[in-house]
Design a protein around this motif. Structure first.
Motif, short mmCIF file in Angstrom:
data_model
loop_
_atom_site.label_atom_id
_atom_site.label_comp_id
_atom_site.label_asym_id
_atom_site.label_seq_id
_atom_site.Cartn_x
_atom_site.Cartn_y
_atom_site.Cartn_z
N SER A 133 79.76 -31.84 41.98
CA SER A 133 80.75 -31.02 42.67
C SER A 133 81.74 -30.50 41.62
O SER A 133 81.81 -30.99 40.50
CB SER A 133 81.49 -31.85 43.72
OG SER A 133 81.21 -33.21 43.62
N ALA A 134 82.49 -29.52 42.01
CA ALA A 134 83.44 -28.92 41.06
C ALA A 134 84.40 -29.98 40.55
O ALA A 134 84.78 -30.90 41.28
CB ALA A 134 84.20 -27.81 41.76
N HIS A 135 84.79 -29.82 39.31
CA HIS A 135 85.76 -30.75 38.74
C HIS A 135 87.08 -30.65 39.51
O HIS A 135 87.54 -29.57 39.84
CB HIS A 135 86.01 -30.43 37.28
CG HIS A 135 87.06 -31.31 36.68
ND1 HIS A 135 86.80 -32.56 36.21
CD2 HIS A 135 88.39 -31.12 36.54
CE1 HIS A 135 87.91 -33.11 35.77
NE2 HIS A 135 88.90 -32.26 35.97
N PRO A 167 93.33 -26.92 33.56
CA PRO A 167 93.92 -26.30 32.38
C PRO A 167 93.40 -26.84 31.05
O PRO A 167 93.90 -26.43 30.01
CB PRO A 167 95.40 -26.65 32.54
CG PRO A 167 95.39 -27.97 33.24
CD PRO A 167 94.15 -28.01 34.08
N VAL A 168 92.44 -27.72 31.07
CA VAL A 168 92.08 -28.32 29.79
C VAL A 168 90.63 -28.12 29.39
O VAL A 168 90.15 -28.72 28.44
CB VAL A 168 92.40 -29.83 29.76
CG1 VAL A 168 93.89 -30.04 29.90
CG2 VAL A 168 91.65 -30.56 30.83
N GLU A 169 89.93 -27.26 30.10
CA GLU A 169 88.52 -27.04 29.78
C GLU A 169 88.32 -26.65 28.32
O GLU A 169 87.45 -27.17 27.62
CB GLU A 169 87.94 -25.93 30.67
CG GLU A 169 88.05 -26.19 32.17
CD GLU A 169 87.09 -27.29 32.65
OE1 GLU A 169 86.28 -27.74 31.83
OE2 GLU A 169 87.17 -27.67 33.82
N ARG A 206 80.60 -37.08 21.94
CA ARG A 206 79.57 -36.34 22.64
C ARG A 206 79.79 -36.42 24.15
O ARG A 206 80.42 -37.34 24.64
CB ARG A 206 78.22 -37.00 22.28
CG ARG A 206 76.99 -36.23 22.69
CD ARG A 206 75.76 -37.10 22.55
NE ARG A 206 75.31 -37.23 21.15
CZ ARG A 206 74.39 -38.10 20.77
NH1 ARG A 206 73.88 -38.95 21.64
NH2 ARG A 206 74.01 -38.16 19.50
N ASP A 207 79.25 -35.48 24.87
CA ASP A 207 79.31 -35.51 26.34
C ASP A 207 80.73 -35.67 26.85
O ASP A 207 81.01 -36.54 27.68
CB ASP A 207 78.45 -36.66 26.88
CG ASP A 207 76.98 -36.42 26.64
OD1 ASP A 207 76.59 -35.24 26.57
OD2 ASP A 207 76.23 -37.40 26.52
N LEU A 208 81.62 -34.87 26.35
CA LEU A 208 83.01 -35.02 26.73
C LEU A 208 83.25 -34.61 28.18
O LEU A 208 82.53 -33.80 28.76
CB LEU A 208 83.91 -34.19 25.81
CG LEU A 208 85.07 -35.00 25.24
CD1 LEU A 208 84.56 -36.23 24.53
CD2 LEU A 208 85.90 -34.14 24.31
N ASP A 209 84.28 -35.20 28.68
CA ASP A 209 84.59 -35.16 30.09
C ASP A 209 86.06 -35.57 30.17
O ASP A 209 86.55 -36.20 29.26
CB ASP A 209 83.71 -36.22 30.73
CG ASP A 209 83.91 -36.31 32.21
OD1 ASP A 209 84.37 -35.33 32.80
OD2 ASP A 209 83.59 -37.38 32.76
N GLU A 213 98.68 -38.17 33.70
CA GLU A 213 97.80 -38.96 32.84
C GLU A 213 96.60 -38.09 32.54
O GLU A 213 95.96 -37.57 33.44
CB GLU A 213 97.39 -40.22 33.62
CG GLU A 213 96.59 -41.20 32.82
CD GLU A 213 96.37 -42.50 33.60
OE1 GLU A 213 97.23 -42.88 34.41
OE2 GLU A 213 95.31 -43.10 33.39
N LEU A 214 96.33 -37.91 31.26
CA LEU A 214 95.20 -37.08 30.86
C LEU A 214 94.35 -37.84 29.85
O LEU A 214 94.84 -38.27 28.80
CB LEU A 214 95.70 -35.78 30.22
CG LEU A 214 94.63 -34.88 29.58
CD1 LEU A 214 93.58 -34.46 30.60
CD2 LEU A 214 95.29 -33.66 28.95
N GLU A 215 93.10 -38.02 30.19
CA GLU A 215 92.22 -38.72 29.28
C GLU A 215 90.88 -37.99 29.15
O GLU A 215 90.39 -37.44 30.12
CB GLU A 215 91.93 -40.14 29.80
CG GLU A 215 93.10 -41.07 29.69
CD GLU A 215 93.29 -41.84 30.97
OE1 GLU A 215 94.45 -42.21 31.26
OE2 GLU A 215 92.30 -42.05 31.68
N PHE A 216 90.36 -38.04 27.94
CA PHE A 216 89.04 -37.49 27.70
C PHE A 216 88.09 -38.65 27.46
O PHE A 216 88.43 -39.61 26.75
CB PHE A 216 89.05 -36.57 26.48
CG PHE A 216 89.87 -35.33 26.69
CD1 PHE A 216 89.28 -34.16 27.15
CD2 PHE A 216 91.24 -35.33 26.48
CE1 PHE A 216 90.03 -33.02 27.37
CE2 PHE A 216 92.01 -34.20 26.70
CZ PHE A 216 91.40 -33.03 27.14
N TYR A 217 86.92 -38.57 28.07
CA TYR A 217 85.92 -39.61 27.90
C TYR A 217 84.68 -39.03 27.26
O TYR A 217 84.28 -37.91 27.57
CB TYR A 217 85.55 -40.22 29.26
CG TYR A 217 86.65 -41.05 29.85
CD1 TYR A 217 86.77 -42.40 29.54
CD2 TYR A 217 87.60 -40.48 30.68
CE1 TYR A 217 87.79 -43.17 30.05
CE2 TYR A 217 88.64 -41.24 31.21
CZ TYR A 217 88.73 -42.58 30.89
OH TYR A 217 89.75 -43.33 31.39
#
Lengths: 144, 144
Positions: A90-92, A112-114, A127-130, B132-136
DNA sequence: TTAGATGCAAACGATTTGCGCGGAA
DNA sequence: TTCCGCGCAAATCGTTTGCATCTAA
């Protein structure tokens, strides 16, 4: 009707391709996740009236864990003791949470952080950031 | 020397003003939080070699909880089972976390959502907004 | 046939709470 | 002197795991 564009069969297909069996519990859990417009805890999945077959908590746990490993499901922390899960397809979504009562609102904003994500990926080598973005505050009810 | 600009005495002062007593446990926990450049779990605080007096886990829990209620400390979810905490007074940080080994990196970026926060506050009516902003992702080591 | 999935029950780990004592105000 | 804060121990709660059985492939 959340996720009307998402299809249970295509999800099952994806699961099968990644090595999961088409069990009734898997179908049931996916269906519950599809029918919810908010992330759910394992308990909420297991207790959902939409769950078409009884599932042991351990089963729900293992299923959702497998789905998370396969990146079909996304885990969301919030600040509750229990983790929340939603379909990654589903959409983020970003969220607004009341730090007092725990109410969750889905934010209707363009994330705002794409672009930042790509930059961080290339700089860090990860890798595979999210990502996960949540806003916490006191809701109107709790201000009352 | 993290947080060199922050002062233990001024923190204690703030705690006192908000109704906390100047106990040795409070001083010790604040000192540990001041000396760390990363968010810590309750266990990590209680087991820190920088902790100048022994503190029962329940004491650390209650202290940090009170500090969080008073918004002197910020809670951070990450995806570990245990919550992490850091001083709110220090500069806001965003994080990059390995979803496999749990390694935490502090991102050296200008936080991109400060302005969004104000907008969301005014639109939602939520008070005391915070985010809170986190990248995984998967870190280089775990890609090996 | 057989390797993966499930239910049941027990183990775990991080809180969370009750209680009586001790120390800050 | 009072009341908040502390240590200790027990209770909670959300996972997490072992094992025997079941079932999709």
């Amino acid at each position: 009707m959340p996720h009307s564009s998402l299809n249970l069969e295509s999800l099952l297909e994806e699961c099968a391709k990644s090595g999961l069996r088409r069990t009734s519990a898997l179908r049931a859990c996916l269906k519950v996740l599809l029918s919810s417009d908010q992330p759910l805890t394992l308990q909420e999945i297991g207790a959902s009236p939409d769950l078409e077959v009884e599932c042991d908590p351990a089963t729900v746990y293992r299923l959702v864990t497998r789905l998370e490993e396969r990146r079909i499901v996304r885990r969301i922390g919030f600040h509750s003791r229990a983790a929340h899960y939603c379909l990654r397809e589903s959409a983020h979504q970003d969220y607004l949470i009341c730090r007092e009562c725990g109410a969750v609102e889905v934010l209707d904003i363009a994330c705002p952080v794409e672009h930042l994500e790509k930059q961080i990926a290339s700089e860090s080598g990860f890798r595979d950031l999210d990502h996960e973005l949540e806003f916490y505050g006191q809701c109107l009810t709790c201000q009352g």
